[in-house]
Write a protein that holds these residues in place. Sequence first.
Motif, PDB file in Angstrom:
ATOM      1  N   LEU A   1       2.095  -4.648  -0.731  1.00  0.00           N
ATOM      2  CA  LEU A   1       1.964  -4.931  -2.176  1.00  0.00           C
ATOM      3  C   LEU A   1       0.615  -5.493  -2.032  1.00  0.00           C
ATOM      4  O   LEU A   1      -0.342  -5.312  -3.108  1.00  0.00           O
ATOM      5  N   LYS A   2       0.259  -6.584  -1.050  1.00  0.00           N
ATOM      6  CA  LYS A   2      -1.152  -7.251  -1.122  1.00  0.00           C
ATOM      7  C   LYS A   2      -2.177  -6.004  -1.040  1.00  0.00           C
ATOM      8  O   LYS A   2      -3.412  -6.087  -1.609  1.00  0.00           O
ATOM      9  N   SER A   3      -1.757  -5.178   0.052  1.00  0.00           N
ATOM     10  CA  SER A   3      -2.887  -4.310   0.254  1.00  0.00           C
ATOM     11  C   SER A   3      -3.172  -3.366  -0.871  1.00  0.00           C
ATOM     12  O   SER A   3      -4.461  -2.893  -1.183  1.00  0.00           O
ATOM     13  N   LEU A   4      -2.202  -2.970  -1.783  1.00  0.00           N
ATOM     14  CA  LEU A   4      -2.533  -2.031  -2.987  1.00  0.00           C
ATOM     15  C   LEU A   4      -3.285  -2.890  -3.849  1.00  0.00           C
ATOM     16  O   LEU A   4      -4.114  -2.373  -4.820  1.00  0.00           O
ATOM     17  N   GLY A   5      -2.980  -4.265  -4.098  1.00  0.00           N
ATOM     18  CA  GLY A   5      -3.673  -4.880  -5.194  1.00  0.00           C
ATOM     19  C   GLY A   5      -5.124  -5.162  -4.767  1.00  0.00           C
ATOM     20  O   GLY A   5      -5.889  -5.153  -5.395  1.00  0.00           O
ATOM     21  N   GLU A   6      -5.392  -5.200  -3.385  1.00  0.00           N
ATOM     22  CA  GLU A   6      -6.687  -5.019  -2.819  1.00  0.00           C
ATOM     23  C   GLU A   6      -7.371  -4.081  -3.100  1.00  0.00           C
ATOM     24  O   GLU A   6      -8.649  -4.045  -3.351  1.00  0.00           O
ATOM     25  N   GLU A   7      -6.803  -2.678  -3.153  1.00  0.00           N
ATOM     26  CA  GLU A   7      -7.515  -1.556  -3.397  1.00  0.00           C
ATOM     27  C   GLU A   7      -7.434  -0.878  -4.772  1.00  0.00           C
ATOM     28  O   GLU A   7      -7.938   0.010  -5.056  1.00  0.00           O
ATOM     29  N   LYS A   8      -6.717  -1.503  -5.565  1.00  0.00           N
ATOM     30  CA  LYS A   8      -6.455  -0.847  -6.863  1.00  0.00           C
ATOM     31  C   LYS A   8      -7.750  -0.723  -7.664  1.00  0.00           C
ATOM     32  O   LYS A   8      -8.735  -1.538  -7.704  1.00  0.00           O
ATOM     33  N   THR A   9      -7.985   0.213  -8.327  1.00  0.00           N
ATOM     34  CA  THR A   9      -9.103   0.752  -9.047  1.00  0.00           C
ATOM     35  C   THR A   9      -9.003   1.222 -10.473  1.00  0.00           C
ATOM     36  O   THR A   9      -9.496   1.749 -11.257  1.00  0.00           O
ATOM     37  N   GLY A  10      -7.954   0.456 -11.098  1.00  0.00           N
ATOM     38  CA  GLY A  10      -7.256   0.889 -12.384  1.00  0.00           C
ATOM     39  C   GLY A  10      -6.072   1.090 -12.580  1.00  0.00           C
ATOM     40  O   GLY A  10      -5.424   1.167 -13.714  1.00  0.00           O
ATOM     41  N   GLN A  11      -5.215   1.287 -11.509  1.00  0.00           N
ATOM     42  CA  GLN A  11      -3.903   1.414 -11.396  1.00  0.00           C
ATOM     43  C   GLN A  11      -3.148   0.019 -12.183  1.00  0.00           C
ATOM     44  O   GLN A  11      -3.438  -0.925 -11.756  1.00  0.00           O
ATOM     45  N   TYR A  12      -1.968   0.382 -12.764  1.00  0.00           N
ATOM     46  CA  TYR A  12      -1.242  -0.799 -13.168  1.00  0.00           C
ATOM     47  C   TYR A  12      -0.393  -1.001 -12.075  1.00  0.00           C
ATOM     48  O   TYR A  12       0.729  -0.362 -11.803  1.00  0.00           O
ATOM     49  N   LEU A  13      -0.256  -2.223 -11.705  1.00  0.00           N
ATOM     50  CA  LEU A  13       0.467  -2.402 -10.333  1.00  0.00           C
ATOM     51  C   LEU A  13       1.476  -3.492 -10.677  1.00  0.00           C
ATOM     52  O   LEU A  13       1.142  -4.665 -11.063  1.00  0.00           O
ATOM     53  N   VAL A  14       2.706  -3.155 -10.523  1.00  0.00           N
ATOM     54  CA  VAL A  14       3.886  -3.878 -10.663  1.00  0.00           C
ATOM     55  C   VAL A  14       4.502  -4.231  -9.291  1.00  0.00           C
ATOM     56  O   VAL A  14       4.923  -3.381  -8.638  1.00  0.00           O
ATOM     57  N   GLY A  15       4.965  -5.761  -9.097  1.00  0.00           N
ATOM     58  CA  GLY A  15       5.883  -5.937  -8.067  1.00  0.00           C
ATOM     59  C   GLY A  15       7.240  -6.542  -8.361  1.00  0.00           C
ATOM     60  O   GLY A  15       7.386  -6.768  -9.486  1.00  0.00           O
ATOM     61  N   PHE A  16       8.065  -6.496  -7.341  1.00  0.00           N
ATOM     62  CA  PHE A  16       9.438  -7.268  -7.580  1.00  0.00           C
ATOM     63  C   PHE A  16       9.398  -8.377  -6.803  1.00  0.00           C
ATOM     64  O   PHE A  16       8.990  -8.550  -5.793  1.00  0.00           O
ATOM     65  N   ALA A  17       9.997  -9.511  -7.330  1.00  0.00           N
ATOM     66  CA  ALA A  17      10.255 -10.754  -6.764  1.00  0.00           C
ATOM     67  C   ALA A  17      11.660 -10.929  -6.640  1.00  0.00           C
ATOM     68  O   ALA A  17      12.249 -11.349  -7.679  1.00  0.00           O
ATOM     69  N   ALA A  18      12.391 -10.654  -5.376  1.00  0.00           N
ATOM     70  CA  ALA A  18      13.787 -11.051  -5.291  1.00  0.00           C
ATOM     71  C   ALA A  18      14.038 -12.387  -4.821  1.00  0.00           C
ATOM     72  O   ALA A  18      13.793 -12.540  -3.755  1.00  0.00           O
ATOM     73  N   GLU A  19      14.405 -13.417  -5.435  1.00  0.00           N
ATOM     74  CA  GLU A  19      14.559 -14.681  -5.080  1.00  0.00           C
ATOM     75  C   GLU A  19      15.941 -15.255  -5.109  1.00  0.00           C
ATOM     76  O   GLU A  19      16.850 -14.836  -5.759  1.00  0.00           O
ATOM     77  N   THR A  20      15.927 -16.234  -4.491  1.00  0.00           N
ATOM     78  CA  THR A  20      17.413 -17.148  -4.477  1.00  0.00           C
ATOM     79  C   THR A  20      17.117 -18.392  -4.925  1.00  0.00           C
ATOM     80  O   THR A  20      18.122 -19.281  -5.147  1.00  0.00           O
ATOM     81  N   SER A  21      15.934 -18.860  -4.834  1.00  0.00           N
ATOM     82  CA  SER A  21      15.517 -20.411  -5.708  1.00  0.00           C
ATOM     83  C   SER A  21      14.206 -20.067  -6.040  1.00  0.00           C
ATOM     84  O   SER A  21      13.275 -19.553  -5.692  1.00  0.00           O
ATOM     85  N   ASN A  22      14.023 -20.988  -7.067  1.00  0.00           N
ATOM     86  CA  ASN A  22      12.686 -21.049  -7.832  1.00  0.00           C
ATOM     87  C   ASN A  22      12.106 -19.588  -8.101  1.00  0.00           C
ATOM     88  O   ASN A  22      10.940 -19.502  -7.904  1.00  0.00           O
TER      89      ASN A  22
END
Length: 402
Positions: free
Chosen positions: A308-329
């Motif tokens: 995900l971080k590498s895609l964020g660094e390379e994006k050129t206009g893409q709408y980039l969405v991540g998922f955060a599966a958490e158990t606290s905060n």
Amino acid sequence: MIEGKNILLGVSGGIAAYKACSLASKLTQKGASVKVMMTESAQEFVAPLTFQALSRNPVYIDTFVERDPEKIAHIDAADWADIILLAPATANIIGKIAGGIADDMLSTTVLASKADVYIAPAMNVNMYAHPAVMRNMKLLEEWGYHFIEPGAGYLACGWIGKGRLEEPEEIIQTIELHQSRNLLLSGRKVLISAGPTREKVDPVRFFTNRSSGRMGFALAEEAGKMGADVTLVAGPTELELSNSAINRVDVTTAEEMYHAMHEHFLQSDIVIKAAAVADYRPKHVYDEKMKKQDGNLTMEMERTKDILKSLGEEKTGQYLVGFAAETSNPLENGWKKLKTKNLDAVVINNVSAEGAGFHGETNIVTFVNKHHEQQEIPLANKQVIAEEILKLIERNLKDEEE
């Protein structure tokens, strides 16, 4: 939105069945291919021959009437339909579907189908307001079924109130409006990752996680319904896609998923990383099965690439969405992920919450974007959650493009 669609009209037993005749006729006039399936009670109000004449197709009335030995009739009908419309839908058929009861051809077909299902209730006003009926309808809505509310007025039973089957023209207009919304992503290229990864230890062992892939697969299916050109990069999972138009790329390891996502990234408009990728892998992989030894085992692990971080660094206009599966905060960690990985949005969920686990059919999420907008999506089937996420993404894109 109706022309060219395969519509299975399910008619259950109520006086409003007579309106279904007009409905079948108008759907046919709109250019839809219509097949009618009737319950035994419905046949007490309207003869099957009437629907056969109006739809120009044989009418399904009995699970055990198999005209073609090469096909199972109700499964064939379930697979054939683009849309299933239950009109009128009695409290009985609604209760059967909500309870998973398949004791006649119509209930069996609905449960076996992956088509969009629209339910147009028709019943006595007090029956419609009964807690059991309201509960069943709420449950079906959570599962992704679409309701066309009945009208209010004088009912055949003599009562005045809500419970009258909506008029055929209004039913068709509602379906057309909903189907047109389903093309929100027409012309968009959508890249989605789903499922876990497996990191090999030796020929018989590997490290993995609890991700089932259901959320990512639901997103791919719903994006396809909305007209998108979808590529799904899937980790090891037993799930199958119902939409053969979706380009599925199967991978096993985090490294393989990294390369597959980057291969399709540049030509994508929307990228959603829903996969649960291993953060670490064994530094040394054994060619032979490791033998049990006395004492404890220590294994050195190394970091995998942060996709995900590498895609964020390379994006050129893409709408980039991540998922955060958490158990606290969960919210705090989700906002942090949004900023540090240069995302446009992140979908946050507390996987320890009841109804939001990896393997369940439901989820509860919070959608946040880079404009500091936050939208709660309450407990619902993952298909419904996926639809809502994609609508929010499309809305954000539209706002940015204007």
